[in-house]
Each structure stands twice: as structure tokens, then as C-alpha cells.
Design a protein around this motif. Structure first.
Motif, PDB file in Angstrom:
ATOM      1  N   ASP A  72      -0.792  -2.026   9.122  1.00 55.67           N
ATOM      2  CA  ASP A  72      -0.301  -2.365   7.778  1.00 55.67           C
ATOM      3  C   ASP A  72       1.225  -2.243   7.725  1.00 55.67           C
ATOM      4  OD1 ASP A  72      -2.870  -2.809   6.821  1.00 55.67           O
ATOM      5  OD2 ASP A  72      -3.115  -0.722   6.149  1.00 55.67           O
ATOM      6  N   TYR A  73       1.751  -1.191   8.365  1.00 57.70           N
ATOM      7  CA  TYR A  73       3.208  -1.005   8.381  1.00 57.70           C
ATOM      8  C   TYR A  73       3.874  -2.160   9.135  1.00 57.70           C
ATOM      9  CZ  TYR A  73       7.772   1.156   8.916  1.00 57.70           C
ATOM     10  OH  TYR A  73       9.107   1.409   8.877  1.00 57.70           O
ATOM     11  N   ARG A  74       3.288  -2.559  10.261  1.00 54.53           N
ATOM     12  CA  ARG A  74       3.845  -3.670  11.042  1.00 54.53           C
ATOM     13  C   ARG A  74       3.834  -4.965  10.235  1.00 54.53           C
ATOM     14  NH1 ARG A  74      -0.073  -5.249  14.999  1.00 54.53           N
ATOM     15  NH2 ARG A  74      -0.744  -6.485  13.236  1.00 54.53           N
ATOM     16  N   ASP A  75       2.778  -5.179   9.471  1.00 52.70           N
ATOM     17  CA  ASP A  75       2.700  -6.387   8.654  1.00 52.70           C
ATOM     18  C   ASP A  75       3.717  -6.348   7.512  1.00 52.70           C
ATOM     19  OD1 ASP A  75       0.672  -7.262  10.285  1.00 52.70           O
ATOM     20  OD2 ASP A  75      -0.941  -6.638   8.910  1.00 52.70           O
ATOM     21  N   ALA A  76       3.933  -5.169   6.949  1.00 54.42           N
ATOM     22  CA  ALA A  76       4.862  -5.042   5.821  1.00 54.42           C
ATOM     23  C   ALA A  76       6.316  -5.073   6.283  1.00 54.42           C
ATOM     24  CB  ALA A  76       4.585  -3.757   5.053  1.00 54.42           C
ATOM     25  N   TYR A  77       6.611  -4.429   7.417  1.00 53.52           N
ATOM     26  CA  TYR A  77       7.998  -4.339   7.919  1.00 53.52           C
ATOM     27  C   TYR A  77       8.037  -4.774   9.383  1.00 53.52           C
ATOM     28  CZ  TYR A  77       8.446  -1.411   3.783  1.00 53.52           C
ATOM     29  OH  TYR A  77       8.420  -0.944   2.504  1.00 53.52           O
ATOM     30  N   PRO A  78       7.975  -6.071   9.655  1.00 53.02           N
ATOM     31  CA  PRO A  78       7.897  -6.525  11.054  1.00 53.02           C
ATOM     32  C   PRO A  78       9.154  -6.199  11.863  1.00 53.02           C
ATOM     33  CG  PRO A  78       8.101  -8.395   9.558  1.00 53.02           C
ATOM     34  CD  PRO A  78       7.933  -7.174   8.718  1.00 53.02           C
ATOM     35  N   ASN A  79      10.310  -6.123  11.270  1.00 53.91           N
ATOM     36  CA  ASN A  79      11.533  -5.840  12.031  1.00 53.91           C
ATOM     37  C   ASN A  79      11.710  -4.357  12.325  1.00 53.91           C
ATOM     38  OD1 ASN A  79      12.201  -8.541  12.009  1.00 53.91           O
ATOM     39  ND2 ASN A  79      13.385  -8.368  10.108  1.00 53.91           N
ATOM     40  N   GLU A  80      11.062  -3.500  11.557  1.00 56.83           N
ATOM     41  CA  GLU A  80      11.229  -2.055  11.739  1.00 56.83           C
ATOM     42  C   GLU A  80      10.073  -1.424  12.503  1.00 56.83           C
ATOM     43  OE1 GLU A  80      11.881  -0.294   7.924  1.00 56.83           O
ATOM     44  OE2 GLU A  80      13.394  -1.777   7.388  1.00 56.83           O
ATOM     45  N   LEU A 113       0.851  -1.191   0.000  1.00 59.90           N
ATOM     46  CA  LEU A 113       0.000   0.000   0.000  1.00 59.90           C
ATOM     47  C   LEU A 113       0.888   1.243   0.000  1.00 59.90           C
ATOM     48  CD1 LEU A 113      -2.663  -0.857   2.733  1.00 59.90           C
ATOM     49  CD2 LEU A 113      -3.117  -0.459   0.326  1.00 59.90           C
ATOM     50  N   PRO A 114       0.453   2.330  -0.600  1.00 56.19           N
ATOM     51  CA  PRO A 114       1.226   3.571  -0.490  1.00 56.19           C
ATOM     52  C   PRO A 114       1.302   3.993   0.977  1.00 56.19           C
ATOM     53  CG  PRO A 114      -0.435   3.764  -2.218  1.00 56.19           C
ATOM     54  CD  PRO A 114      -0.682   2.474  -1.500  1.00 56.19           C
ATOM     55  N   TYR A 115       2.406   4.630   1.369  1.00 60.16           N
ATOM     56  CA  TYR A 115       2.608   4.987   2.779  1.00 60.16           C
ATOM     57  C   TYR A 115       1.515   5.911   3.295  1.00 60.16           C
ATOM     58  CZ  TYR A 115       7.207   2.821   2.830  1.00 60.16           C
ATOM     59  OH  TYR A 115       8.227   1.918   2.787  1.00 60.16           O
ATOM     60  N   ASP A 116       1.014   6.784   2.449  1.00 59.43           N
ATOM     61  CA  ASP A 116      -0.011   7.711   2.939  1.00 59.43           C
ATOM     62  C   ASP A 116      -1.356   7.020   3.178  1.00 59.43           C
ATOM     63  OD1 ASP A 116      -0.505   7.266   0.266  1.00 59.43           O
ATOM     64  OD2 ASP A 116      -0.898   9.373  -0.236  1.00 59.43           O
ATOM     65  N   GLN A 117      -1.515   5.785   2.707  1.00 66.12           N
ATOM     66  CA  GLN A 117      -2.757   5.045   2.936  1.00 66.12           C
ATOM     67  C   GLN A 117      -2.575   3.927   3.968  1.00 66.12           C
ATOM     68  OE1 GLN A 117      -4.087   3.548  -0.849  1.00 66.12           O
ATOM     69  NE2 GLN A 117      -4.103   5.583  -1.793  1.00 66.12           N
ATOM     70  N   MET A 118      -1.338   3.760   4.465  1.00 68.08           N
ATOM     71  CA  MET A 118      -1.024   2.666   5.372  1.00 68.08           C
ATOM     72  C   MET A 118      -1.389   3.020   6.809  1.00 68.08           C
ATOM     73  SD  MET A 118       2.670   0.837   5.162  1.00 68.08           S
ATOM     74  CE  MET A 118       2.863   0.070   3.590  1.00 68.08           C
ATOM     75  N   THR A 119      -1.941   2.043   7.542  1.00 70.11           N
ATOM     76  CA  THR A 119      -2.143   2.208   8.975  1.00 70.11           C
ATOM     77  C   THR A 119      -0.918   1.643   9.690  1.00 70.11           C
ATOM     78  OG1 THR A 119      -3.178   0.045   9.208  1.00 70.11           O
ATOM     79  CG2 THR A 119      -4.636   1.916   8.694  1.00 70.11           C
ATOM     80  N   MET A 120      -0.841   1.832  10.997  1.00 75.20           N
ATOM     81  CA  MET A 120       0.281   1.296  11.772  1.00 75.20           C
ATOM     82  C   MET A 120       0.305  -0.235  11.695  1.00 75.20           C
ATOM     83  SD  MET A 120       2.084   3.721  12.913  1.00 75.20           S
ATOM     84  CE  MET A 120       3.056   3.129  14.248  1.00 75.20           C
TER      85      MET A 120
END
Length: 174
Positions: free
Chosen positions: A134-142, A125-132
Motif C-alpha cells: 500500500d505504501y509503495r502504491d501511495a508513494y512510488p518514488n519514496e 489509508l492510515p499509516y498504521d493500517q498500511m502494508t508495504m
């Protein structure tokens, strides 16, 4: 007798593609010299002219001299140099082929890996449409994980207790 070479075996156009622009003049000069040499060689007959020994025997007054020259001339064999370098060049070329193949395989593996990364990034998803989440699912280590990996504000790696360094000049704590 050595075989006669009728044409140049150099692919000049392929060679010109690989020569840097600043050295094209030198390549052109070399090609001109090579072509001139080939023309000079081709101007001569492939076999030396035949000697008319009978005519010399009639003209030369010294008996046996022409026969001696004829025997020496016919016994004269100019050796063609033996090819001692082709096997070494072939061995080097085979080694280079192996290196080229391994480089191609490594490059193709890198291309596949990077293509997968590109496809994964395009699928996000584009970053401006991502929830926290979604970000955790996409980048679990970060992503921040306050339950399993709690951190202190401002949540940067250098501000976390495990990365604090003791100052050797600081007074000892009691």
C-alpha cells in the motif's frame, strides 16, 4: 466655475478597517481636521455675494473709479487648477487591478492544487493500517523497490553509492 462638493467622498469606515491599530489615533485626528474643513467650506455660499455697484457709484465721489473697479472685478477669473493627476492615478489603478487579478488567479490555482493534495491525503489509508505494498502504491518514488532500485542498508539517500563523495584529503587507492 468649479463644482461644489457637498459631502466627503472618503469612506472612513472602510479606511479605518485597513489602518493598523497603532495608527488609529492619527486617522481619527485626520478625519476630525477633514470634517472641520468641510464644515468651514459648507458655511460659505457657493457663489460670492453680488456687489451693488449702483450704491458705490452714489457714494464714491471720484467719477469713473467704481466703473474701473467693476470692469476689473468682472474681468477677474480665478483659474481652477487643471486635473493633471487623475489619468496617472487611473493608469496606476488599472496596473494594480491587473496585478490583483493575476494574484487571485495564482492563489486560486494554488488553492485548487493544495485542496487536491488534501483530498488525496484524506483518501489514503492510515499509516498504521498500511502494508508495504500500500505504501509503495501511495508513494512510488519514496518506497523501497529492491528489484528496480536496489539500495544498501540503512536505505537513506546519503548512504547510497551514487551519493558517496570522494574525500580530497584521502590517499589515492591503488
Amino acid at each position: 466655475m468649479a463644482k461644489r462638493i457637498a459631502t466627503s467622498s472618503v469612506n472612513w469606515s472602510a479606511l479605518a478597517e485597513r489602518v493598523p491599530a497603532e495608527q488609529r489615533g492619527s486617522l481619527t485626528a485626520f478625519k476630525t481636521k477633514s470634517d472641520a474643513y468641510l464644515r468651514r467650506v459648507m458655511a460659505n455660499p457657493p457663489e460670492p455675494p453680488k456687489i451693488n455697484w449702483a450704491q458705490y457709484k452714489q457714494v464714491v465721489p471720484i467719477p469713473g473709479m467704481v466703473d474701473t473697479f467693476q470692469k476689473q472685478y468682472e474681468a477677474l477669473k480665478i483659474p481652477y487648477p487643471a486635473d493633471t493627476q487623475t489619468s496617472q492615478v487611473e493608469a496606476q489603478w488599472n496596473e494594480i487591478k491587473k496585478q490583483i487579478e493575476s494574484f487571485i488567479q495564482a492563489s486560486n490555482a494554488n488553492i485548487a492544487k493544495y485542496q487536491k493534495e488534501i483530498n488525496d491525503t484524506k483518501a489514503l489509508l492510515p499509516y498504521d493500517q498500511m502494508t508495504m505494498e500500500d505504501y509503495r502504491d501511495a508513494y512510488p518514488n519514496e518506497a523501497l523497490d529492491p528489484i528496480n532500485r536496489p539500495t544498501f542498508w540503512p536505505h537513506t539517500p546519503e548512504d547510497q553509492p551514487e551519493n558517496w563523495k570522494e574525500d580530497p584529503n584521502a590517499p589515492a587507492a591503488h
